[in-house]
Design a protein around this motif. Structure first.
Motif, PDB file in Angstrom:
ATOM      1  N   SER A 120      -8.609 -72.512  69.100  1.00  0.00           N
ATOM      2  CA  SER A 120      -8.817 -72.726  70.533  1.00  0.00           C
ATOM      3  C   SER A 120      -9.186 -74.171  70.855  1.00  0.00           C
ATOM      4  CB  SER A 120      -9.884 -71.773  71.074  1.00  0.00           C
ATOM      5  OG  SER A 120     -11.141 -72.021  70.488  1.00  0.00           O
ATOM      6  N   ARG A 143      -5.777 -75.875  70.960  1.00  0.00           N
ATOM      7  CA  ARG A 143      -4.961 -75.388  72.074  1.00  0.00           C
ATOM      8  C   ARG A 143      -5.482 -75.920  73.409  1.00  0.00           C
ATOM      9  NH1 ARG A 143      -5.673 -70.625  71.017  1.00  0.00           N
ATOM     10  NH2 ARG A 143      -3.834 -70.147  69.775  1.00  0.00           N
ATOM     11  N   GLN A 203      -3.430 -78.645  75.760  1.00  0.00           N
ATOM     12  CA  GLN A 203      -3.103 -78.306  77.139  1.00  0.00           C
ATOM     13  C   GLN A 203      -3.658 -79.346  78.105  1.00  0.00           C
ATOM     14  OE1 GLN A 203      -1.198 -75.355  78.365  1.00  0.00           O
ATOM     15  NE2 GLN A 203      -1.118 -77.010  79.875  1.00  0.00           N
ATOM     16  N   TYR A 208      -0.838 -73.486  63.291  1.00  0.00           N
ATOM     17  CA  TYR A 208      -0.887 -74.668  64.153  1.00  0.00           C
ATOM     18  C   TYR A 208       0.509 -75.205  64.465  1.00  0.00           C
ATOM     19  CZ  TYR A 208      -5.885 -74.449  63.872  1.00  0.00           C
ATOM     20  OH  TYR A 208      -7.181 -74.016  64.003  1.00  0.00           O
ATOM     21  N   ILE A 225       1.329 -72.930  67.438  1.00  0.00           N
ATOM     22  CA  ILE A 225       0.624 -73.361  68.657  1.00  0.00           C
ATOM     23  C   ILE A 225       1.279 -74.610  69.225  1.00  0.00           C
ATOM     24  CG2 ILE A 225      -1.538 -74.312  69.560  1.00  0.00           C
ATOM     25  CD1 ILE A 225      -3.022 -72.591  67.506  1.00  0.00           C
TER      26      ILE A 225
END
Length: 357
Positions: free
Chosen positions: A301, A304, A308, A342, A345
């Motif tokens: 997280s 991620r 983002q 990863y 992701i």
């Protein structure tokens, strides 16, 4: 990066605050409240271009165990086999390039340690093998990322880059790297090959003339001007050092095409420079002589969320720290610990990034 970012990270953490503190001291002495001259905003990319880049550590050597054996790798982050990780192996390079393509990465930045270090022969001899692997991947119908340079400036070793000898040595690294990679494999912005720099922590003196020398000589040798992405610690000339603090010339900011701030693997996305920097986490606790910095991955997280945020920033170049720095456990490559988590992701968010209008 061991013996590199371990020192650089500690210094980079205080770069921006140190810059402000140095300027306040200078202003106080001068009885002035002037602020440093602004650095020109980054050059824009062509309107249809977005680039996702990553730093590629190609120093591993299964033949000798270099960068694979303790005490180098103690953080429970290991590459899978086969193929054996080795700069000597086209198969290993090709596998990494294939995985980068699967992750949606556009540009690979091999972490180059210079042309004049016989103890680090991988730095030069590994590049033609990487280029060979790129060509093989292309022939196989894959879409390998194009190749830019990441100059690990810890090799500057406190040189004065404002002297004729310093200028010539600094440029020689650019020339050597790009002479070893075929031109059709170069990553570029608007036709100009990408060259990114690590921090200025290891530089005694530097000014705009250092970069102007690179621009003029690269143009003469290759017929094109490079697209230089500097770490923000290069933003202002260094006139010397007082202890561990740079003495800056804030009135004559250094100009290159773009900039970024290192250490996202531990701090996450920071809105600094024109290149958005992200990373999955960091762990140097097992490395002897290091400060023990650590950033938990939080099950993916942390990465991620920051990737983002980088996409949401609107910046059209993003760099990932790192593809495979196993020493500091900051890689997003396939590994024994995380598998291809990863990579997956990255691909999901790379598609979002590339689809932005």
């Amino acid at each position: 990066m061991i013996l590199t970012a371990g020192i650089g990270l500690v210094l980079v953490l205080g770069v921006l605050s140190a810059i402000g503190a140095e300027q306040r001291r200078q202003n106080a002495k001068a009885g002035s409240t002037r602020t440093p001259a602004a650095v020109t905003p980054a050059s824009s990319l062509p309107s249809n271009q977005r680039l996702l880049m990553t730093y590629y550590f190609y120093w591993y050597d299964a033949q000798t165990g270099a960068h694979l054996n303790p005490p180098a790798v103690l953080n429970n982050h290991f590459p899978p086999t086969p193929p054996l990780p080795s700069w000597r192996s086209p198969e290993w390079h090709r596998k990494q390039l294939q995985d980068m393509s699967a992750a949606g990465i556009d540009v690979v930045l091999p972490v180059y340690w210079g042309f004049d270090r016989p103890q680090d022969q991988w730095s030069t001899l590994g590049l033609p093998i990487l280029a060979q692997a790129w060509r093989q991947a292309k022939v196989q119908g894959l879409n390998p990322p194009l190749i830019g340079m990441f100059l690990d400036t810890s090799i500057v070793n406190k040189r004065d880059l404002t002297t004729p000898d310093g200028n010539a040595w600094f440029y020689a690294n650019f020339k050597d790297f790009f002479s070893r990679i075929p031109r059709d494999e170069w990553a570029n912005v608007g036709g100009r090959p990408i060259a990114s720099l690590f921090t200025s922590d290891f530089t005694n003196r530097v000014d705009q003339g250092t970069f102007d020398y690179v621009y003029s000589h690269f143009q003469a040798d290759f017929g094109v001007r490079p697209y230089i992405i500097r770490e923000v610690s290069w933003d202002y000339p260094i006139l010397g050092w007082t202890g561990n603090q740079r003495i800056r010339d804030y009135q004559h900011p250094i100009q290159t095409e773009n900039s970024y701030q290192w250490a996202a693997a531990i701090h996450g996305y920071i809105n600094s420079g024109g290149v958005a920097e992200v990373g999955p986490g960091f762990n140097e606790r097992g490395i002897p002589g290091r400060s023990g910095d650590f950033r938990d991955r939080a099950g993916g997280s942390f990465y991620r969320t920051n990737l983002q945020a980088a996409i949401n920033s609107g910046k059209r170049i993003i760099a990932i720290e790192t593809w495979d720095e196993m020493h500091e456990a900051s890689g997003i490559c396939e590994s024994l610990e995380y598998g291809r988590q990863y990579i997956d992701i990255t691909r999901t968010l790379a598609d979002v990034f590339h689809a932005k209008p």
